[in-house]
Design a protein around this motif. Structure first.
Motif, PDB file in Angstrom:
ATOM      1  N   GLY A  43       8.414  76.826  18.673  1.00  0.00           N
ATOM      2  CA  GLY A  43       8.240  75.476  19.180  1.00  0.00           C
ATOM      3  C   GLY A  43       7.516  74.624  18.161  1.00  0.00           C
ATOM      4  O   GLY A  43       7.053  75.106  17.130  1.00  0.00           O
ATOM      5  N   ILE A  44       7.404  73.343  18.461  1.00  0.00           N
ATOM      6  CA  ILE A  44       6.775  72.422  17.517  1.00  0.00           C
ATOM      7  C   ILE A  44       5.272  72.687  17.449  1.00  0.00           C
ATOM      8  O   ILE A  44       4.697  73.343  18.327  1.00  0.00           O
ATOM      9  CB  ILE A  44       7.032  70.950  17.902  1.00  0.00           C
ATOM     10  N   ASP A  45       4.629  72.195  16.405  1.00  0.00           N
ATOM     11  CA  ASP A  45       3.178  72.280  16.297  1.00  0.00           C
ATOM     12  C   ASP A  45       2.561  71.619  17.532  1.00  0.00           C
ATOM     13  O   ASP A  45       3.007  70.557  17.971  1.00  0.00           O
ATOM     14  CB  ASP A  45       2.692  71.565  15.039  1.00  0.00           C
ATOM     15  N   THR A  47      13.416  85.247  22.974  1.00  0.00           N
ATOM     16  CA  THR A  47      12.743  84.186  22.227  1.00  0.00           C
ATOM     17  C   THR A  47      12.360  83.081  23.203  1.00  0.00           C
ATOM     18  O   THR A  47      13.230  82.496  23.856  1.00  0.00           O
ATOM     19  CB  THR A  47      13.656  83.611  21.131  1.00  0.00           C
ATOM     20  N   PHE A  48      11.063  82.804  23.321  1.00  0.00           N
ATOM     21  CA  PHE A  48      10.571  81.733  24.163  1.00  0.00           C
ATOM     22  C   PHE A  48      10.426  80.466  23.323  1.00  0.00           C
ATOM     23  O   PHE A  48       9.695  80.457  22.328  1.00  0.00           O
ATOM     24  CB  PHE A  48       9.210  82.083  24.767  1.00  0.00           C
ATOM     25  N   LEU A  49      11.122  79.410  23.715  1.00  0.00           N
ATOM     26  CA  LEU A  49      10.954  78.108  23.085  1.00  0.00           C
ATOM     27  C   LEU A  49      10.005  77.296  23.960  1.00  0.00           C
ATOM     28  O   LEU A  49      10.342  76.917  25.087  1.00  0.00           O
ATOM     29  CB  LEU A  49      12.296  77.385  22.956  1.00  0.00           C
ATOM     30  N   TYR A  73      14.905  71.813  16.909  1.00  0.00           N
ATOM     31  CA  TYR A  73      15.019  73.024  17.730  1.00  0.00           C
ATOM     32  C   TYR A  73      16.185  72.930  18.708  1.00  0.00           C
ATOM     33  O   TYR A  73      16.912  73.903  18.920  1.00  0.00           O
ATOM     34  CB  TYR A  73      13.721  73.266  18.508  1.00  0.00           C
ATOM     35  N   ARG A  74      16.373  71.749  19.298  1.00  0.00           N
ATOM     36  CA  ARG A  74      17.440  71.590  20.286  1.00  0.00           C
ATOM     37  C   ARG A  74      18.824  71.646  19.662  1.00  0.00           C
ATOM     38  O   ARG A  74      19.804  71.921  20.363  1.00  0.00           O
ATOM     39  CB  ARG A  74      17.272  70.266  21.036  1.00  0.00           C
ATOM     40  N   THR A  75      18.919  71.390  18.359  1.00  0.00           N
ATOM     41  CA  THR A  75      20.230  71.377  17.716  1.00  0.00           C
ATOM     42  C   THR A  75      20.576  72.681  17.012  1.00  0.00           C
ATOM     43  O   THR A  75      21.673  72.810  16.459  1.00  0.00           O
ATOM     44  CB  THR A  75      20.309  70.222  16.695  1.00  0.00           C
TER      45      THR A  75
END
Length: 241
Positions: free
Chosen positions: A21-23, A142-144, A176-178
């Motif tokens: 995930g993002i920072d 994998t957890f996003l 991440y979504r793409t």
């Protein structure tokens, strides 16, 4: 035909879990908590921080009078260093868990590098990086962790150890979504408190791991890995085709 993550039930053991995930999404906090909870539940697990060195490069850039890592070594240089350092970190983590037999709880994995490259507009680097990272097996789950970029920005500012721009956080969330792997991620809303997010993650794993769910005697006994009050929140699981 889509294959549910539940099809993994009954396999010998859980080998690798990744949190991405993002920072500011809480990856490090949740990875630490998950490794401790799994170990306490009888599944020895080790936390691994697979950093790419971008924060370290940023600090070095500031010391040398540059605004950020990209201004220090250039975009291509930064992506090359980041890709190489993360590759090495992941390789060492997987080797360690292969030797010890412990579950690897990965704080960042290859998808983080692909997303970083996309967010920086380095599509050519993504193709090259995927070739090198192809050696690594896909985690069993994998957890996003998803969070609004504005909230992620506030969290980063509160911790005061680094800085990220809103533009970067927004671009990373989109990246991440793409990703082509996105359909295989278990998407977890990380906008709540750390305890809420932990329950959402553990709710998925208690259902996924065979033999982990004891007979419930009350609402708080439904999750054997839970450490706080309340019941697990919802989690969105998407299957790999």
């Amino acid at each position: 035909m889509a294959r549910s993550l539940r099809a993994w039930r009954g396999r010998a053991r859980l080998r690798t879990i990744a949190l991405i995930g993002i920072d500011g999404s809480g990856k490090t906090t949740q990875a630490h908590r998950l490794a401790e909870a799994l170990s306490a539940a009888g599944h020895p697990a080790t936390y691994h921080r697979n950093a790419g060195g971008r924060r370290w490069l940023g600090r070095l850039a500031h010391r040398l009078g540059r605004p950020d890592a990209q201004r220090l070594v250039g975009r291509n240089g930064m992506l090359a260093v980041e890709s190489a350092l993360r590759w090495l970190a992941i390789a060492l983590a997987l080797l360690s868990c292969l030797v010890t037999g412990r579950t690897a709880v990965m704080d960042r994995y290859s998808a983080c590098q692909y997303a970083s490259i996309r967010a920086h507009g380095g599509q050519r680097w993504e193709r090259l990086t995927r070739v090198g990272y192809r050696l690594f097996p896909a985690p069993q789950v994998t957890f996003l962790l998803t969070v609004d970029p504005a909230e992620a920005y506030r969290r980063i500012e509160r911790r005061g150890t680094d800085h990220e721009s809103m533009d970067w956080l927004t671009a990373a969330a989109t990246a991440y979504r793409t990703l082509p792997e996105y359909a295989s991620f278990v998407v977890v809303d990380a906008g709540g408190s750390p305890d809420e997010v932990s329950r959402r993650i553990r709710a998925h794993l208690t259902e996924w791991l065979p033999g982990d769910r004891p007979a419930a005697t009350g609402p708080d006994d439904a999750d054997p890995l839970a450490t706080g009050p309340g019941r697990p929140g919802p989690v969105s699981a998407q299957a790999r085709p």
